[in-house]
Structures are given as structure tokens and as C-alpha cells.
Write an enzyme that holds these catalytic residues in place. Structure first.
Site, PDB file in Angstrom:
ATOM      1  N   CYS A   1     -25.044  -0.828  -8.813  1.00  0.00           N
ATOM      2  CA  CYS A   1     -25.224  -2.201  -8.577  1.00  0.00           C
ATOM      3  C   CYS A   1     -25.577  -2.123  -7.204  1.00  0.00           C
ATOM      4  O   CYS A   1     -24.689  -1.667  -6.132  1.00  0.00           O
ATOM      5  CB  CYS A   1     -24.842  -4.006  -8.868  1.00  0.00           C
ATOM      6  SG  CYS A   1     -25.258  -4.076 -10.660  1.00  0.00           S
TER       7      CYS A   1
ATOM      8  N   ASP B   1     -28.003   1.113  35.874  1.00  0.00           N
ATOM      9  CA  ASP B   1     -29.173   0.331  35.467  1.00  0.00           C
ATOM     10  C   ASP B   1     -28.545  -0.839  36.174  1.00  0.00           C
ATOM     11  O   ASP B   1     -27.232  -1.357  36.786  1.00  0.00           O
ATOM     12  CB  ASP B   1     -28.675  -0.378  33.521  1.00  0.00           C
ATOM     13  CG  ASP B   1     -30.416  -1.103  33.999  1.00  0.00           C
ATOM     14  OD1 ASP B   1     -31.690  -0.696  33.978  1.00  0.00           O
ATOM     15  OD2 ASP B   1     -30.176  -2.276  33.622  1.00  0.00           O
TER      16      ASP B   1
HETATM   17 ZN   LIG Z   1     -27.748  -5.844 -10.173  1.00  0.00          ZN
END
Ligand SMILES: [Zn+2]
Length: 486
Positions: A34, A449
Site C-alpha cells: 500500500c 541573476d
Molecule cells: Zn492500500
């Protein structure tokens, strides 16, 4: 990144979106992995195994979760791995390098043997380049199966598989599912003209500031920002008769509401160039950034603290096409952003290939280095550039077309800056600005710059470099904050 079990678990318990794409959790009891933001119930600490990449989790035998969908997690930033070759190779593979060529070619890009490349990628990422490429293909296919109505055969090729059989068998073997089991949409291929794809980022995101930066510099005919949406005409791949292109079409990018994602609409004509296309969009919108890391560092410095607080999630605008961005940088030398945009539009109208799109404002693809390399100085000065600038642009186009200079993320930054500076008319400022955007180098710093000097109230370049020492490795983000403070 060091994966310390306790801090990983902490990120998981709090579902901290800042760690999305930074770590993945494999749950030993279910065999599923997950994202830290998964809405499912948090697994017990002793059942978690943490991984830095989806490929490493899959390599350890875990299958992607169907709820949080690891294929949607934001990517890793170029600077994440201590080893430049490993992280650059990972980016090139994500952009489809191993779909178009073999591992020997990829290794040659980094000046190492394929054995060395395999070893260093395995050591840093826990998987071989081939395993990484396979996981990328599977995850892209999984995303398209779930979210698009493309026919399975198109999905196989769009994800980088070389045959449908290979796609089917690897998908079943790895995920224990038939590809069609994931189909959510009722009927495949309903005459739609576009695919919609979501690309995640780690919050926060200063979207309006980023979009304004791109709008101010949009090349007429090629890009357009309208009603908070970014449009672009696209051509990907060479016209050299090879199987990989060219593919022409258009994209629209906008921020999805109430989600940490950009919603990208892609014309179907670009489906087979998806890996490269998505990598380019991630580069342009700086989707792999880690705002919390960058801001923790920059916000601890007195000169930047207030700016960082005012613009959380400020992004470093990248490039969709390295040569196009470098051309713009050269055209912008010593003239205003608006004037440079006008000249870029004239050059594109003359040299860019025509294209038809649903947006009347988009009618050209970006000028290629190969085309501009054949131009003469007189072809260009009529668009309002000085002779010197025209000479510089042609030299740049020749160097890119000839392969001496590669303007894409993952190349050797120091060597590329040196090569750029050898071209007539490219100084330190331009070379660093190109490195910052086209090479995606977060520590690039055009220290001379003018706007930077003003914002800091310092005139000595030496002193500015000293101050900026504290901002490493995020000096380019510090520059963006300082520019925006003006
Ligand atoms: Zn999951």
C-alpha cells in the site's frame, strides 16, 4: 532515503501524504502492498515491511492494493538516491527507456557496462533495471485498465509491453488476476478522443504561481493557459521510420479539486507514447518534489523564512522539451519575458510543424533541434534576434541535434553545464538556468541573476554564492522564492 521502521510506521498511522511515493508498506498477512495514505485499516506494526519503491515491494512478492493503488503515488525526486546513476537510470526507465532500447544502450548513456548498471541499480533500489521496467509497465497497465476505456491490446502497447501475450502472462503471474478483472468502465472504446490520467503530487502545491510562470512564457501556437488549464500540442519520437513514433496530439492539464492530483487529458493519438509523455508532464510541473524537505531547509534561513511561509508548495517549473526550454532561455537573454515569448512564437510559426487540435490556439508543435540546426543566421535575425543570439541558437540546435548535448533529467549536470558554456553566447547564467529547468537540477543557481541581486539586496556575486551555500541542495527553489518575492 533510510527506511527506519518506526518513522515509516508513524507515517502510516497518520496517513501522512508527505510520505506518499516515498515509502510503500507490504502487509505480510495479506501479501498486499500500500501507499502510506491508504484508507484501509492500519496493519499491526509487526506485520509491516517497508520499501522505498513499488518495484522493490513487488519483487518481494507483494501485490498492489486495489484501494490506494500504488501506481498513482507521486514519483521520487532526482536527488533522492545517493547514487546519481541509479536515480537517473530509474527516471529514464520510468520514461520508457527500456521499452525503446535495450539495457546496453541505457548503460552506454551513463558510460558504464550493463553489468555495472545492473549492480548499481540493484544496490540502490533493491531491484534490477529489468524488474523495475516490468513493474512500471504493469503499474501503468493497471492504471489504464482501471481508469480508461482503451482496449486491452492498446493498453499492452501503451504501457510498453512488446506483445499482448507477454502482457497477459506477466499480469496474471504477478498480480494473480486477469487484466480484464480490473475493468471498471462498461464498454471499451466508445469513440472517445482522449484518455484521462491523474498524476499525484505531495502537498502542498502552489499551483497558481506555477501556472502563471508557464502562462507568461507559453510559446504561442504550442502552449496556452486558459481558465486554469494548461494546453499543449505535442510531438514525441523521431520521424526516422522506427516503430516508436512519431506520435502527435495534444494534452490538457489541470488541478483536480480536493485531491493531491493533476488531471491530464491526453489525445488517444499519444497513447503509445505514454511513458515518455507522463514523465515529461511530471518534469514540467515538478510533481516529484518533496515540499516538506525543501521548506524545512529553506524556511530555517532568516532571509527566506517569510517567503517560504507565504508560498507553501512552490514548485520549480521544469521542461516538457529540453531543447525548447533552452531555446527560450537563449531568446530571453537581456530582453523581457514577453518579448522573448513573441520571438519564440515567430520562430515556431516559421519552423514548427503544423498540427490540428481541438483548441484553435494550438496549431504547431515545438521546433525541433534538428530543424533549427539547418537554419542560417539570416533565417533567424528577421524574427527580431540579434546576429549573436541567432548564432548561439543555431550552435545550440546543432549540439543537441548532434547528440553532444543532452537536455533531459538524469544527465551529468556538471559536464552538461560545461558543454553548454563552450557554445558561443551561453554564459554561466544561461547554463545554470537550463540545468535548473531542463535537467531538473534542484541545486542549480544562476547566481549572477539581476532579480536575485535585487531580492537579496546584495551586489557581489561572491557574497551571494556564500549566502546560498546554506540553501544547498535546494538553491534553485530558493531562487524561485526570491523571484516571486519581487
Ligand atoms: Zn492500500
Amino acid at each position: 532515503m533510510l527506511l527506519d521502521h518506526n518513522s515509516c510506521y508513524e507515517a502510516l498511522v497518520t496517513r501522512d501524504p508527505r510520505f506518499d511515493g516515498v515509502l510503500y508498506v507490504g502487509v505480510t498477512t495479506t501479501g498486499v502492498y500500500c501507499r502510506p495514505v491508504c484508507p484501509a485499516r492500519t496493519p499491526r506494526r509487526d506485520r509491516c515491511r517497508f520499501f522505498a519503491t513499488a518495484a522493490a515491494a513487488e519483487n518481494a512478492g507483494f501485490r498492489p492494493c486495489l484501494r490506494c493503488r500504488p501506481e498513482l503515488a507521486p514519483g521520487a525526486a532526482l536527488i533522492d538516491s545517493a547514487n546519481r546513476i541509479a536515480s537517473s537510470a530509474a527516471h529514464r526507465i520510468e520514461a520508457g527507456a527500456l521499452n525503446e532500447a535495450g539495457i546496453d544502450d541505457l548503460a552506454a548513456e551513463f558510460g558504464v557496462s550493463s553489468r555495472q548498471l545492473r549492480r548499481v541499480v540493484k544496490r540502490e533500489l533493491g531491484v534490477t533495471p529489468t524488474e523495475l521496467a516490468q513493474t512500471q509497465r504493469l503499474l501503468l497497465a493497471k492504471r489504464l485498465l482501471t481508469d480508461s476505456s482503451l482496449p486491452a491490446i492498446e493498453i499492452a502497447f501503451a504501457s510498453g509491453f512488446s506483445s499482448v501475450r507477454q502482457f497477459n502472462s506477466l499480469f496474471r503471474e504477478r498480480y494473480g488476476l486477469s487484466p480484464t478483472a480490473l475493468r471498471r468502465s462498461r464498454n471499451s472504446q466508445t469513440g472517445e478522443e482522449a484518455l484521462t490520467i491523474k498524476l499525484s503530487f505531495r502537498p502542498p502545491m502552489a499551483w497558481t504561481t506555477l501556472l502563471k510562470f508557464l502562462a507568461d512564457r507559453a510559446i504561442p501556437g504550442v502552449e496556452s493557459v486558459e481558465a486554469d488549464r494548461y494546453w499543449r500540442a505535442v510531438k514525441i519520437g523521431q520521424s526516422n521510420g522506427q516503430s516508436n513514433g512519431p506520435y502527435k496530439g495534444w494534452i490538457i492539464v489541470e488541478r483536480a479539486e480536493n485531491e493531491n492530483t493533476l488531471r491530464v487529458e491526453v489525445s488517444l493519438s499519444l497513447a503509445r507514447a505514454l511513458p515518455s509523455l507522463l514523465a515529461r508532464i511530471k518534469n514540467l510541473f515538478d510533481l516529484d518534489a518533496h515540499p516538506q524537505l525543501i521548506e524545512a531547509r529553506l524556511g530555517s534561513h532568516e532571509r527566506l523564512r517569510e517567503m517560504v511561509d507565504r508560498r507553501p508548495g512552490l514548485r520549480l517549473p521544469g521542461a516538457f522539451d529540453g531543447f525548447e526550454m533552452a531555446m527560450r532561455a537563449v531568446l530571453g537573454q537581456q530582453i523581457s519575458v514577453a518579448a522573448a515569448r513573441t520571438i519564440a512564437g515567430r520562430i515556431t510559426a516559421a519552423f514548427g510543424e503544423p498540427i490540428e487540435t481541438p483548441n484553435p490556439n494550438l496549431n504547431r508543435v515545438s521546433v525541433s533541434a534538428a530543424l533549427l540546426a539547418q537554419a542560417g543566421g539570416a533565417d533567424l535575425t528577421r524574427f527580431g534576434l540579434t546576429g549573436k543570439r541567432a548564432e548561439c541558437l543555431i550552435a545550440l540546435a546543432r549540439a543537441v541535434a548532434g547528440g553532444e548535448v543532452k537536455l533531459e533529467p538524469g544527465v551529468d549536470v556538471a559536464a552538461t553545464i560545461e558543454r553548454l558554456k563552450q557554445l558561443p553566447g551561453i554564459g554561466d547564467w544561461t547554463a545554470h538556468y537550463i540545468a535548473m529547468r531542463a535537467l531538473r537540477w534542484p541545486d542549480a543557481f544562476p547566481h549572477s541573476d539581476l532579480g536575485l541581486r535585487k531580492a537579496l539586496g546584495e551586489s557581489s556575486p561572491k557574497r551571494i554564492l556564500e549566502i546560498a551555500e546554506n540553501w544547498r541542495p535546494w538553491r534553485a527553489y530558493a531562487l524561485m522564492h526570491l523571484w516571486n518575492s519581487q
